[in-house]
Scaffold this motif. Structure first.
Motif, PDB file in Angstrom:
ATOM      1  N   PHE A 132     -15.123  15.744   8.009  1.00  0.00           N
ATOM      2  CA  PHE A 132     -15.510  16.961   7.061  1.00  0.00           C
ATOM      3  C   PHE A 132     -14.374  17.975   7.075  1.00  0.00           C
ATOM      4  CE2 PHE A 132     -19.422  15.100   8.231  1.00  0.00           C
ATOM      5  CZ  PHE A 132     -19.899  14.383   7.117  1.00  0.00           C
ATOM      6  N   ALA A 133     -13.764  17.974   5.769  1.00  0.00           N
ATOM      7  CA  ALA A 133     -12.520  19.111   5.752  1.00  0.00           C
ATOM      8  C   ALA A 133     -13.321  20.504   5.299  1.00  0.00           C
ATOM      9  CB  ALA A 133     -11.568  18.653   4.618  1.00  0.00           C
ATOM     10  N   HIS A 134     -12.545  21.427   6.208  1.00  0.00           N
ATOM     11  CA  HIS A 134     -13.079  23.059   5.776  1.00  0.00           C
ATOM     12  C   HIS A 134     -11.924  23.654   4.904  1.00  0.00           C
ATOM     13  CE1 HIS A 134     -13.335  27.323   7.200  1.00  0.00           C
ATOM     14  NE2 HIS A 134     -14.103  27.035   6.685  1.00  0.00           N
ATOM     15  N   ASN A 135     -12.196  23.726   3.591  1.00  0.00           N
ATOM     16  CA  ASN A 135     -11.262  24.315   2.597  1.00  0.00           C
ATOM     17  C   ASN A 135     -11.883  25.176   1.731  1.00  0.00           C
ATOM     18  OD1 ASN A 135     -12.132  22.283   0.624  1.00  0.00           O
ATOM     19  ND2 ASN A 135     -11.318  20.522   1.774  1.00  0.00           N
ATOM     20  N   LEU A 136     -11.170  25.803   0.776  1.00  0.00           N
ATOM     21  CA  LEU A 136     -11.535  26.654  -0.133  1.00  0.00           C
ATOM     22  C   LEU A 136     -12.211  25.926  -1.337  1.00  0.00           C
ATOM     23  CD1 LEU A 136      -8.559  28.869   0.235  1.00  0.00           C
ATOM     24  CD2 LEU A 136     -10.984  29.756   0.138  1.00  0.00           C
ATOM     25  N   ASN A 137     -12.346  24.668  -1.510  1.00  0.00           N
ATOM     26  CA  ASN A 137     -13.133  24.114  -2.538  1.00  0.00           C
ATOM     27  C   ASN A 137     -14.630  24.467  -2.356  1.00  0.00           C
ATOM     28  OD1 ASN A 137     -11.090  22.684  -3.453  1.00  0.00           O
ATOM     29  ND2 ASN A 137     -11.386  20.580  -2.881  1.00  0.00           N
ATOM     30  N   ASN A 138     -14.955  24.911  -1.012  1.00  0.00           N
ATOM     31  CA  ASN A 138     -16.458  25.226  -0.672  1.00  0.00           C
ATOM     32  C   ASN A 138     -16.264  26.421   0.019  1.00  0.00           C
ATOM     33  OD1 ASN A 138     -17.384  22.540  -1.573  1.00  0.00           O
ATOM     34  ND2 ASN A 138     -16.246  21.889  -0.125  1.00  0.00           N
ATOM     35  N   PRO A 139     -16.130  27.502  -0.542  1.00  0.00           N
ATOM     36  CA  PRO A 139     -15.758  28.855  -0.055  1.00  0.00           C
ATOM     37  C   PRO A 139     -16.974  29.221   0.992  1.00  0.00           C
ATOM     38  CG  PRO A 139     -15.514  29.039  -2.139  1.00  0.00           C
ATOM     39  CD  PRO A 139     -16.247  27.750  -2.187  1.00  0.00           C
ATOM     40  N   ASP A 140     -16.609  29.758   2.411  1.00  0.00           N
ATOM     41  CA  ASP A 140     -17.457  30.146   3.279  1.00  0.00           C
ATOM     42  C   ASP A 140     -17.888  31.547   2.791  1.00  0.00           C
ATOM     43  OD1 ASP A 140     -16.752  28.164   5.037  1.00  0.00           O
ATOM     44  OD2 ASP A 140     -15.355  29.322   6.092  1.00  0.00           O
ATOM     45  N   PHE A 141     -18.868  31.951   3.516  1.00  0.00           N
ATOM     46  CA  PHE A 141     -19.550  33.276   3.175  1.00  0.00           C
ATOM     47  C   PHE A 141     -20.181  33.904   4.522  1.00  0.00           C
ATOM     48  CE2 PHE A 141     -22.810  30.023   2.428  1.00  0.00           C
ATOM     49  CZ  PHE A 141     -23.962  30.804   2.596  1.00  0.00           C
ATOM     50  N   ARG A 142     -20.770  35.265   4.626  1.00  0.00           N
ATOM     51  CA  ARG A 142     -21.358  35.966   5.733  1.00  0.00           C
ATOM     52  C   ARG A 142     -22.772  35.971   5.917  1.00  0.00           C
ATOM     53  NH1 ARG A 142     -17.578  36.603   9.770  1.00  0.00           N
ATOM     54  NH2 ARG A 142     -15.356  36.496   8.864  1.00  0.00           N
ATOM     55  N   ALA A 143     -23.400  36.068   6.819  1.00  0.00           N
ATOM     56  CA  ALA A 143     -24.682  36.050   6.860  1.00  0.00           C
ATOM     57  C   ALA A 143     -25.114  37.790   6.433  1.00  0.00           C
ATOM     58  CB  ALA A 143     -25.308  35.955   8.173  1.00  0.00           C
ATOM     59  N   GLU A 144     -26.194  37.719   5.852  1.00  0.00           N
ATOM     60  CA  GLU A 144     -26.547  39.260   5.116  1.00  0.00           C
ATOM     61  C   GLU A 144     -27.464  39.846   6.209  1.00  0.00           C
ATOM     62  OE1 GLU A 144     -28.258  38.828   1.332  1.00  0.00           O
ATOM     63  OE2 GLU A 144     -26.303  38.355   0.332  1.00  0.00           O
ATOM     64  N   GLY A 145     -27.870  38.920   7.226  1.00  0.00           N
ATOM     65  CA  GLY A 145     -28.668  39.490   8.232  1.00  0.00           C
ATOM     66  C   GLY A 145     -30.323  39.740   7.736  1.00  0.00           C
ATOM     67  N   THR A 146     -30.623  39.159   6.723  1.00  0.00           N
ATOM     68  CA  THR A 146     -32.045  39.280   6.239  1.00  0.00           C
ATOM     69  C   THR A 146     -32.921  38.051   7.065  1.00  0.00           C
ATOM     70  OG1 THR A 146     -31.397  38.079   4.116  1.00  0.00           O
ATOM     71  CG2 THR A 146     -31.374  40.547   4.265  1.00  0.00           C
ATOM     72  N   LYS A 147     -33.928  38.443   6.929  1.00  0.00           N
ATOM     73  CA  LYS A 147     -35.135  37.244   7.349  1.00  0.00           C
ATOM     74  C   LYS A 147     -35.659  36.354   6.418  1.00  0.00           C
ATOM     75  CE  LYS A 147     -36.301  39.976  11.343  1.00  0.00           C
ATOM     76  NZ  LYS A 147     -37.587  40.211  12.385  1.00  0.00           N
ATOM     77  N   ASN A 148     -35.815  35.154   6.457  1.00  0.00           N
ATOM     78  CA  ASN A 148     -36.591  34.509   5.393  1.00  0.00           C
ATOM     79  C   ASN A 148     -38.077  34.674   5.337  1.00  0.00           C
ATOM     80  OD1 ASN A 148     -37.726  32.999   7.581  1.00  0.00           O
ATOM     81  ND2 ASN A 148     -36.131  31.393   7.426  1.00  0.00           N
ATOM     82  N   ALA A 149     -38.852  33.762   4.893  1.00  0.00           N
ATOM     83  CA  ALA A 149     -39.998  34.016   4.677  1.00  0.00           C
ATOM     84  C   ALA A 149     -41.005  33.799   6.061  1.00  0.00           C
ATOM     85  CB  ALA A 149     -40.786  32.974   3.610  1.00  0.00           C
TER      86      ALA A 149
END
Length: 278
Positions: A132-149
């Protein structure tokens, strides 16, 4: 001076899924740290926890599996670069980092426990195998530090990087077809409730890694070849750290394999037995 046509060509390069690895920049700019692989290995030993110690025969085994996977995918490495290999076997659940060079033995950098997909429940997938290629077709992001349900920090602490490898077909267990589309990501996990379970299948299909491994890959840009190319020739993607020291020979490939085993190897102990940095 960079001409407009050069910028357009560069944009096209990093927007296309990388079928062939681009060689590291021949004349690295001032932001590229001339850190040799042995220094990266030392940083891995000092910073990554929990960590695993593979015997020599297992290191060679995974290096060969990585080469076989790249060849099967029709990918030729045109320059030395870092590659992350994940073994999804339920009795292994580990990630191995290698420095791979064409025509020369691969160098083992380090290993750590992970958690891959656990099928058997709705919306849970088996982590797919392949390159699996890591490229800008699928941009990364950063965790917001919020909890789920469920009160869980699903992506880990605020600021942790989420590596995105796009939509993939994967096996699941809630339909007759048995295969559906999932978003393949690699990320940290809840440091208080879930990181202690690394080493066993726990996720919905993504790859959970230790926060310290996430930070090492992020800070040194070990899988950021396309991101750094964009930063050098077009504009810096917002997700890149300002304090990063990207190494020469950054890679772009995540390789998921599954070895054949009857028992759990001694070097990959059950989570309750995993210690810190050896």
């Amino acid at each position: 001076m960079i001409r407009r046509n050069d910028v357009l060509r560069a944009t096209h390069t990093w927007m296309m899924a990388g079928a062939i690895a681009v060689a590291p920049l021949a004349c690295p700019g001032p932001t590229w740290a001339q850190v040799p692989p042995d220094e990266v290995a030392r940083a891995f030993r000092q910073e990554v926890s929990p960590a695993l110690v593979l015997p020599d025969d297992e290191r060679e085994r995974y290096a060969n599996l990585a080469l076989q996977a790249l060849q099967a995918a029709g990918i030729i490495l045109l320059g030395p670069q870092y590659v992350l290999v994940v073994d999804r076997h339920v009795k292994v659940q580990a990630a191995m980092l290698f420095w791979m060079r064409l025509g020369a033995p691969s160098l083992y950098i380090g290993a750590a426990p992970v958690s891959t997909g656990r099928i058997g429940r709705f919306d849970h997938f088996e982590t797919p195998m392949g390159v699996f290629a890591h490229n800008l077709n699928n941009p990364d992001f950063r965790a917001e530090g919020t909890k789920n349900a469920n009160g869980i920090l699903g992506y880990g602490a605020k600021g942790m990087r989420v590596y995105d490898f796009g939509w993939q077909q994967a096996r699941q267990g809630w339909t007759k077809e048995g295969v559906s589309t999932m978003r393949l990501q690699m990320h940290a996990t809840d440091p208080y409730q879930l990181e202690t379970r690394l080493g066993t299948p726990q996720s919905k299909g993504c790859i959970r890694i230790p926060a310290t491994l996430n930070q090492l890959i992020d800070r040194l840009g070990l899988l950021d070849a396309d991101y750094e190319l964009a930063a050098d020739l077009v504009s810096t993607p917002w997700v890149l750290r300002r304090d990063r020291t990207p190494v020469y020979g950054a890679g772009r490939y995540l390789i998921v394999v599954e070895t054949l085993r009857d028992t759990r190897p001694a070097w990959s102990p059950a989570p309750s037995a995993v210690k810190g940095t050896p």
